[in-house]
Design a protein around this motif. Structure first.
Motif, PDB file in Angstrom:
ATOM      1  N   LYS A 119       0.810  -1.227   0.000  1.00  0.00           N
ATOM      2  CA  LYS A 119       0.000   0.000   0.000  1.00  0.00           C
ATOM      3  C   LYS A 119       0.842   1.276   0.000  1.00  0.00           C
ATOM      4  N   ASP A 120       2.168   1.119   0.061  1.00  0.00           N
ATOM      5  CA  ASP A 120       3.042   2.287   0.139  1.00  0.00           C
ATOM      6  C   ASP A 120       3.835   2.514  -1.143  1.00  0.00           C
ATOM      7  N   ILE A 121       3.383   1.930  -2.263  1.00  0.00           N
ATOM      8  CA  ILE A 121       4.079   2.150  -3.531  1.00  0.00           C
ATOM      9  C   ILE A 121       3.136   2.759  -4.565  1.00  0.00           C
ATOM     10  N   GLU A 122       3.737   3.489  -5.475  1.00  0.00           N
ATOM     11  CA  GLU A 122       3.021   4.062  -6.623  1.00  0.00           C
ATOM     12  C   GLU A 122       3.824   3.701  -7.861  1.00  0.00           C
ATOM     13  N   VAL A 123       3.154   3.291  -8.927  1.00  0.00           N
ATOM     14  CA  VAL A 123       3.836   2.839 -10.128  1.00  0.00           C
ATOM     15  C   VAL A 123       3.461   3.711 -11.318  1.00  0.00           C
ATOM     16  N   ILE A 124       4.472   4.093 -12.088  1.00  0.00           N
ATOM     17  CA  ILE A 124       4.262   4.821 -13.337  1.00  0.00           C
ATOM     18  C   ILE A 124       4.667   3.895 -14.470  1.00  0.00           C
ATOM     19  N   LEU A 125       3.727   3.543 -15.319  1.00  0.00           N
ATOM     20  CA  LEU A 125       3.982   2.648 -16.444  1.00  0.00           C
ATOM     21  C   LEU A 125       4.258   3.453 -17.707  1.00  0.00           C
ATOM     22  N   TYR A 126       5.353   3.154 -18.380  1.00  0.00           N
ATOM     23  CA  TYR A 126       5.732   3.851 -19.606  1.00  0.00           C
ATOM     24  C   TYR A 126       5.581   2.893 -20.784  1.00  0.00           C
ATOM     25  N   GLY A 127       4.742   3.285 -21.773  1.00  0.00           N
ATOM     26  CA  GLY A 127       4.547   2.442 -22.935  1.00  0.00           C
ATOM     27  C   GLY A 127       3.253   2.732 -23.662  1.00  0.00           C
ATOM     28  N   ASP A 128       2.857   1.816 -24.508  1.00  0.00           N
ATOM     29  CA  ASP A 128       1.651   1.957 -25.315  1.00  0.00           C
ATOM     30  C   ASP A 128       0.418   1.843 -24.406  1.00  0.00           C
ATOM     31  N   GLU A 129      -0.302   2.948 -24.248  1.00  0.00           N
ATOM     32  CA  GLU A 129      -1.417   2.987 -23.301  1.00  0.00           C
ATOM     33  C   GLU A 129      -2.506   1.976 -23.636  1.00  0.00           C
ATOM     34  N   THR A 130      -2.834   1.836 -24.908  1.00  0.00           N
ATOM     35  CA  THR A 130      -3.887   0.901 -25.314  1.00  0.00           C
ATOM     36  C   THR A 130      -3.519  -0.533 -24.938  1.00  0.00           C
ATOM     37  N   LYS A 131      -2.282  -0.928 -25.209  1.00  0.00           N
ATOM     38  CA  LYS A 131      -1.841  -2.289 -24.891  1.00  0.00           C
ATOM     39  C   LYS A 131      -1.754  -2.509 -23.379  1.00  0.00           C
ATOM     40  N   ILE A 132      -1.297  -1.496 -22.660  1.00  0.00           N
ATOM     41  CA  ILE A 132      -1.169  -1.604 -21.206  1.00  0.00           C
ATOM     42  C   ILE A 132      -2.533  -1.793 -20.547  1.00  0.00           C
ATOM     43  N   LYS A 133      -3.521  -1.025 -21.001  1.00  0.00           N
ATOM     44  CA  LYS A 133      -4.847  -1.071 -20.386  1.00  0.00           C
ATOM     45  C   LYS A 133      -5.556  -2.412 -20.569  1.00  0.00           C
ATOM     46  N   GLN A 134      -5.115  -3.203 -21.539  1.00  0.00           N
ATOM     47  CA  GLN A 134      -5.706  -4.531 -21.738  1.00  0.00           C
ATOM     48  C   GLN A 134      -5.485  -5.435 -20.526  1.00  0.00           C
ATOM     49  N   TYR A 135      -4.396  -5.192 -19.789  1.00  0.00           N
ATOM     50  CA  TYR A 135      -4.020  -6.070 -18.679  1.00  0.00           C
ATOM     51  C   TYR A 135      -4.078  -5.377 -17.319  1.00  0.00           C
ATOM     52  N   LEU A 136      -4.249  -4.086 -17.297  1.00  0.00           N
ATOM     53  CA  LEU A 136      -4.212  -3.337 -16.042  1.00  0.00           C
ATOM     54  C   LEU A 136      -5.544  -3.457 -15.302  1.00  0.00           C
ATOM     55  N   THR A 137      -5.481  -4.018 -14.095  1.00  0.00           N
ATOM     56  CA  THR A 137      -6.672  -4.120 -13.250  1.00  0.00           C
ATOM     57  C   THR A 137      -6.580  -3.211 -12.029  1.00  0.00           C
ATOM     58  N   ALA A 138      -5.358  -2.836 -11.660  1.00  0.00           N
ATOM     59  CA  ALA A 138      -5.187  -1.917 -10.533  1.00  0.00           C
ATOM     60  C   ALA A 138      -5.731  -0.538 -10.917  1.00  0.00           C
ATOM     61  N   THR A 139      -6.478   0.067 -10.023  1.00  0.00           N
ATOM     62  CA  THR A 139      -7.098   1.362 -10.315  1.00  0.00           C
ATOM     63  C   THR A 139      -6.537   2.495  -9.463  1.00  0.00           C
ATOM     64  N   GLU A 140      -5.808   2.154  -8.420  1.00  0.00           N
ATOM     65  CA  GLU A 140      -5.234   3.169  -7.540  1.00  0.00           C
ATOM     66  C   GLU A 140      -3.713   3.118  -7.590  1.00  0.00           C
ATOM     67  N   ARG A 141      -3.110   4.262  -7.440  1.00  0.00           N
ATOM     68  CA  ARG A 141      -1.658   4.412  -7.363  1.00  0.00           C
ATOM     69  C   ARG A 141      -0.930   3.896  -8.596  1.00  0.00           C
ATOM     70  N   VAL A 142      -1.597   3.918  -9.736  1.00  0.00           N
ATOM     71  CA  VAL A 142      -0.978   3.536 -11.011  1.00  0.00           C
ATOM     72  C   VAL A 142      -1.309   4.585 -12.060  1.00  0.00           C
ATOM     73  N   SER A 143      -0.300   5.027 -12.793  1.00  0.00           N
ATOM     74  CA  SER A 143      -0.523   5.968 -13.890  1.00  0.00           C
ATOM     75  C   SER A 143       0.222   5.481 -15.121  1.00  0.00           C
ATOM     76  N   ILE A 144      -0.193   5.969 -16.288  1.00  0.00           N
ATOM     77  CA  ILE A 144       0.419   5.559 -17.560  1.00  0.00           C
ATOM     78  C   ILE A 144       0.937   6.788 -18.299  1.00  0.00           C
ATOM     79  N   VAL A 145       2.159   6.706 -18.750  1.00  0.00           N
ATOM     80  CA  VAL A 145       2.725   7.730 -19.631  1.00  0.00           C
ATOM     81  C   VAL A 145       2.848   7.091 -21.008  1.00  0.00           C
ATOM     82  N   HIS A 146       2.034   7.553 -21.930  1.00  0.00           N
ATOM     83  CA  HIS A 146       1.973   6.910 -23.241  1.00  0.00           C
ATOM     84  C   HIS A 146       3.159   7.263 -24.128  1.00  0.00           C
TER      85      HIS A 146
END
Length: 334
Positions: free
Chosen positions: A30-57
């Motif tokens: 609960k004490d981590i935040e993740v920034i995902l770098y990559g193709d937003e459309t492809k990433i969202k296919q597998y992303l289920t976490a809704t909190e503390r996660v952001s995407i930089v396309h």
């Protein structure tokens, strides 16, 4: 909150394995935040976490066959490069990638930045032993050549990692050599031996041979990058070959072999787990301003999760700063 930049497009199973590993880590910690770098459309296919996660396309990525230094200079919008800049600019505390190892080393060195007291950053990983405790080994290939001073610095950094991240009190330091005697080895090994033996802060146990590594002869093994990488590849190849041969014998050996395999099923699973790299995390590029960690290109979600857990512990224990303080004091004494 610990912020981790993840190159979501690197590796054989990207972005699925990276994103699924992040899903697990976000749920667990609960004490981590993740920034995902990559193709937003492809990433969202597998992303289920809704909190503390952001995407930089970004559509750009560094491929496995790209020339490392050229790639990070020309592909300025590549997911790996953007993640490294996030660490450099203070937008993230650490970085994870399963992509091109050479490019990650270059990103770490040229973008994140080398610690001034470290001459050559080294690549370190926790490798398995038969008792399941493992050992840390560096350099595993960040440098083709090293000096005795480099190896002495690796011993200090490896000791701090083993103590702070893996919880080993006064870890044993071994120098990989072609014999255990003090007089063995080439000039690099002989001079390094003297430096390590003279450092009273280290629990130096002397020279160790490659054949004894899996017996847990030391908690930290230091060597030059060329030798370390060759030993690592040899161990990986031998383990894979043995498991393939064992599977071939058990599956093609008739009824007796199949009965034996059934009776030994739990023991074989235990052996596989002992040698499983996916539970210990990734390889750390030690000597940089912040944690930069490389997980295996073929990593699955479990391995990615374990690497995030490893990074979290590194940030929590402040192992980078502690090792820098020790090395700085050593430089002042010279």
């Amino acid at each position: 909150m610990k912020k981790i930049a993840v190159d979501a497009m690197g590796g054989d199973h990207a972005p699925q394995a990276l994103v699924e590993g992040v899903n697990q880590a976000i749920q667990e910690f609960k004490d981590i935040e993740v920034i995902l770098y990559g193709d937003e459309t492809k990433i969202k296919q597998y992303l289920t976490a809704t909190e503390r996660v952001s995407i930089v396309h970004t559509d750009e990525k560094i491929n496995s066959d790209d020339e490392p230094t050229r790639a990070i200079r020309r592909k300025k919008q590549a997911s790996m490069v953007l993640a490294a800049h996030a660490v450099k600019n203070g937008e993230a505390d650490a970085m994870l990638s399963a992509g091109n190892t050479g490019a990650l080393l270059a990103s770490g060195y040229f973008i994140v930045g080398r610690i001034k007291v470290i001459d050559r950053p080294g690549l370190m990983s926790t490798l398995p032993t038969l008792d399941g405790k493992g050992y840390d080994m560096l350099d595993l290939g960040a440098n083709a050549e090293n000096t005795p001073t480099h190896l002495h610095q690796y011993a200090i950094m490896g000791a701090y990692y083993a103590e702070n991240v893996r919880g080993i009190k006064r870890p044993r330091i071994g120098l990989l050599n072609n014999g255990t005697e003090e007089s063995k080895g080439d000039p690099l090994r002989k001079e390094t031996y003297q430096l390590l033996a003279a450092d009273s802060a280290l629990n130096f146990v002397g020279n160790v041979e490659a054949r004894d590594l899996m017996d847990g002869v030391a908690d930290v093994i230091v060597t030059d990058g060329f030798t370390g990488n060759a030993v690592l590849k040899t161990m990986e190849g031998t383990a894979l070959g043995l498991f393939k041969q064992l599977k071939r014998v058990l599956s093609g050996g008739g009824l007796k072999a199949k009965i034996g395999a059934f009776l030994l099923k739990n023991d074989l699973r235990g052996l596989k787990k002992t040698l499983d790299y996916s539970d210990v995390g990734g390889a750390v590029l030690f000597g940089l301003q912040a944690p930069v960690v490389k997980t295996h290109g073929s990593s699955d979600a479990k391995a990615v999760y374990s690497t995030i857990r490893q990074i979290r512990t590194m940030l929590e224990t402040d192992v980078i700063r502690k090792s820098v303080v020790e090395l700085s004091e050593l430089e002042e004494e010279k």
